[in-house]
Enzyme design. Structure first.
Site, PDB file in Angstrom:
ATOM      1  N   GLY A   1     -10.850  -6.526  -1.291  1.00 27.56           N
ATOM      2  CA  GLY A   1     -12.181  -7.047  -0.508  1.00 27.56           C
ATOM      3  C   GLY A   1     -11.849  -7.792   0.456  1.00 27.56           C
ATOM      4  O   GLY A   1     -12.608  -7.791   1.248  1.00 27.56           O
TER       5      GLY A   1
ATOM      6  N   GLN B   1       7.303  -5.345  -4.696  1.00 25.96           N
ATOM      7  CA  GLN B   1       6.461  -4.711  -5.708  1.00 25.96           C
ATOM      8  C   GLN B   1       7.075  -3.856  -6.700  1.00 25.96           C
ATOM      9  O   GLN B   1       7.988  -2.980  -6.490  1.00 25.96           O
ATOM     10  CB  GLN B   1       4.994  -3.892  -5.300  1.00 25.96           C
ATOM     11  CG  GLN B   1       4.148  -3.428  -6.218  1.00 25.96           C
ATOM     12  CD  GLN B   1       3.396  -2.299  -5.687  1.00 25.96           C
ATOM     13  OE1 GLN B   1       3.676  -1.506  -4.736  1.00 25.96           O
ATOM     14  NE2 GLN B   1       2.085  -2.289  -6.072  1.00 25.96           N
TER      15      GLN B   1
ATOM     16  N   HIS C   1      -6.996  -3.936  -7.781  1.00 29.75           N
ATOM     17  CA  HIS C   1      -6.283  -2.658  -6.852  1.00 29.75           C
ATOM     18  C   HIS C   1      -7.148  -2.227  -6.003  1.00 29.75           C
ATOM     19  O   HIS C   1      -7.081  -0.964  -5.826  1.00 29.75           O
ATOM     20  CB  HIS C   1      -5.949  -1.763  -8.010  1.00 29.75           C
ATOM     21  CG  HIS C   1      -4.496  -0.799  -7.601  1.00 29.75           C
ATOM     22  ND1 HIS C   1      -3.566  -1.310  -7.931  1.00 29.75           N
ATOM     23  CD2 HIS C   1      -4.288   0.180  -6.682  1.00 29.75           C
ATOM     24  CE1 HIS C   1      -2.494  -0.458  -7.636  1.00 29.75           C
ATOM     25  NE2 HIS C   1      -3.013   0.512  -6.816  1.00 29.75           N
TER      26      HIS C   1
ATOM     27  N   ARG D   1     -11.409  -8.586   4.357  1.00 33.24           N
ATOM     28  CA  ARG D   1     -11.774  -8.015   5.399  1.00 33.24           C
ATOM     29  C   ARG D   1     -11.596  -8.849   6.619  1.00 33.24           C
ATOM     30  O   ARG D   1     -10.966  -8.039   7.734  1.00 33.24           O
ATOM     31  CB  ARG D   1     -12.946  -7.299   5.327  1.00 33.24           C
ATOM     32  CG  ARG D   1     -13.153  -6.170   4.264  1.00 33.24           C
ATOM     33  CD  ARG D   1     -12.084  -5.043   4.535  1.00 33.24           C
ATOM     34  NE  ARG D   1     -12.369  -4.172   3.213  1.00 33.24           N
ATOM     35  CZ  ARG D   1     -11.569  -3.691   2.365  1.00 33.24           C
ATOM     36  NH1 ARG D   1     -10.502  -4.774   2.277  1.00 33.24           N
ATOM     37  NH2 ARG D   1     -11.752  -3.001   1.375  1.00 33.24           N
TER      38      ARG D   1
ATOM     39  N   GLY E   1      -4.987  -5.704   2.686  1.00 32.99           N
ATOM     40  CA  GLY E   1      -4.558  -4.472   2.125  1.00 32.99           C
ATOM     41  C   GLY E   1      -5.062  -3.261   3.060  1.00 32.99           C
ATOM     42  O   GLY E   1      -4.291  -3.324   4.121  1.00 32.99           O
TER      43      GLY E   1
ATOM     44  N   VAL F   1       0.893  -1.268   0.048  1.00 32.07           N
ATOM     45  CA  VAL F   1      -0.041   0.063   0.041  1.00 32.07           C
ATOM     46  C   VAL F   1       0.881   1.090  -0.052  1.00 32.07           C
ATOM     47  O   VAL F   1       1.641   1.584   0.906  1.00 32.07           O
ATOM     48  CB  VAL F   1      -0.888  -0.114   1.300  1.00 32.07           C
ATOM     49  CG1 VAL F   1      -1.773   1.287   1.076  1.00 32.07           C
ATOM     50  CG2 VAL F   1      -1.843  -1.156   1.277  1.00 32.07           C
ATOM     51  N   GLY F   2       0.836   1.927  -0.879  1.00 31.26           N
ATOM     52  CA  GLY F   2       1.678   3.171  -0.991  1.00 31.26           C
ATOM     53  C   GLY F   2       1.237   4.283  -0.251  1.00 31.26           C
ATOM     54  O   GLY F   2      -0.039   4.624   0.398  1.00 31.26           O
TER      55      GLY F   2
END
Length: 449
Positions: free
Chosen positions: A378, A176, A345, A380, A399, A126-127
């Site tokens: 998606g 990445q 993404h 969670r 994420g 995650v950027g």
């Protein structure tokens, strides 16, 4: 489909023996251990600092975040339909527990690309994580190491891959790669990934250009313009050479209005650039680095011909991330990819795109059980992980939830999110009669109707 061959595809190293599960591996029965820990703390009047349900985790993280941070991390493309579709896809599948299986002990470990992972949960790249907490990538790396969880270092990270690798010890790390317009920079990033002992190179295919993200656009905010999320670049020798070339060129006259916001942006660039603040303030490098990054960070012309060169450029396993169509999955493996990540993404690039989980089902049915496939977007909860495994994923990438844990409690918050997700997965397996990950097969889920 109950065939479990896809669980071990591509898992053996050249000796045929997977590497040992890393230190910090959750013990067998990790779900019960987590329950006991939380309830015993409750006996002493202590409640979890990080909520154990995603809805409350999201609510508290939003309160703890700035407006611009929340827009960037939690926002999606367009009207947010892809993000909603990612969640709706999970709601369309129901778990069908099997009784009296005697699954007293569970083994959550999986073999991925020659390395044994403690669980099928890895942390997604995650950027610009520093929007949610200082030294974000280092905190996440330390949390990953503490829980024995694999971590995919973001190409848009706020700490260098070298520093993050040092923080992780022997815990698996992947790197990445966004394919730059500058091929020398591509090679330099690959070489650095090899030097830090990365277990794979994860090439993101779906961000050759930025998607339409209204939450960021309405605020006029992109973190990279402030120097946030470009640490992999400002620490790179090839990138430094490109910046130096830019600085050496004769300056062109620019019509720049001096405003308070412009000054704040300049100060942010200065603060986020490596080195001392006051020296950076007098230097053209911070601004030149940001401008150079914006010029070269991603290649809109990325093609399968580019990807075909990877086998000559790296010894690392190659993972292609962003696959949503069965034909692209076939082509990826025909090209020599070692694994793919089925991903949209996190709904951040194309509005109204197919849900990643729906794409996973179609792709696994098309390519069969052998190729290694991960799912992103998606996820969670531990129950979500269970459904993804049952529908054909070998592992998943987690994420936004771990970024929300970071916003609430730093490294400890990330650890808690990981432990909660893995604990729920373990308990779901126990209650559904699955002793290990290969036992989580499609006959344990049903279309919910």
């Amino acid at each position: 489909m109950t065939d479990t061959a896809h669980r071990s595809a591509g898992s053996a190293d050249p000796t045929g023996v997977p590497a040992a599960v890393p230190a910090g591996t959750p013990p067998t029965g990790t779900g019960l251990s987590r329950l006991q820990h939380i309830y015993r703390e409750g006996m002493l009047g202590r409640r979890p600092a990080v909520p154990t349900d995603f809805a409350e985790l999201e609510r508290r993280a939003r309160r703890a975040s700035s407006r611009i941070a929340w827009a960037y991390v939690a926002g999606g493309a367009g009207e947010g339909r892809t993000m909603r579709r990612n969640r709706a896809a999970f709601d369309r599948w129901a778990i069908v527990p099997r009784m009296a299986a005697g699954a007293v002990e569970r083994d959550l470990s999986v073999d991925l690309l020659g390395t044994r992972h403690a669980s099928p949960v890895l942390l997604a790249p995650v950027g610009a994580g520093a929007l949610m907490g200082r030294d974000s990538d280092l905190s996440i790396a330390r949390a990953a190491a503490a829980t024995g969880t694999g971590y995919v270092f973001s190409n848009q990270g706020c700490n260098t891959m070298e520093d993050c690798a040092a923080a992780m010890g022997d815990t698996p790390r992947w790197v990445q790669l966004y394919w730059s317009k500058d091929e020398g920079l591509v090679d330099s990033l690959i070489q650095r990934a090899e030097s830090i002992g990365a277990g794979a190179l994860v090439v993101t295919l779906d961000t050759t250009v930025l998607g339409w993200r209204p939450q960021d656009l309405n605020l006029g905010f992109l973190p990279f313009t402030r120097g946030v999320g470009i640490a992999q670049y400002t620490s790179d020798p090839r990138f430094a050479a490109i910046v130096a070339e830019r600085v050496a060129r004769p300056a062109t006259k620019q019509d720049v209005r001096i405003t308070l916001s412009a000054v704040r942006t300049l100060l942010a660039m200065t603060r986020n650039h490596p080195g001392r603040f006051w020296r950076n303030l007098r230097s053209p490098l911070p601004r030149a680095s940001v401008e150079t990054f914006l010029d070269v960070y991603s290649n809109p012309g990325l093609s399968w011909q580019h990807l075909a060169t990877l086998r000559e450029r790296t010894r690392l396993p190659v993972v292609l991330k962003g696959i949503l169509h069965p034909d692209d999955a076939r082509r990826a493996f025909d090209l020599g990819a070692d694994a793919i990540v089925v991903s949209n993404h996190g709904g951040r690039q194309v509005d109204n795109a197919i849900a990643s989980l729906d794409a996973l089902v179609a792709i696994r049915d098309a390519i069969g059980p052998e190729p290694t496939v991960l799912l992103d977007s998606g996820i969670r909860t531990g129950a979500d992980v269970f459904v993804a495994l049952a529908l054909g994923a070998d592992a998943v990438l987690l994420g936004r939830p771990h970024l929300y844990g970071l916003a609430l409690a730093g490294q400890r918050g990330v650890e808690d999110v990981i432990r909660n997700v893995v604990a729920e997965l373990d308990l779901t397996m126990a209650l559904s009669g699955a002793r290990d990950v290969p036992a989580v097969t499609r006959d344990l889920v049903s279309a919910a109707g």
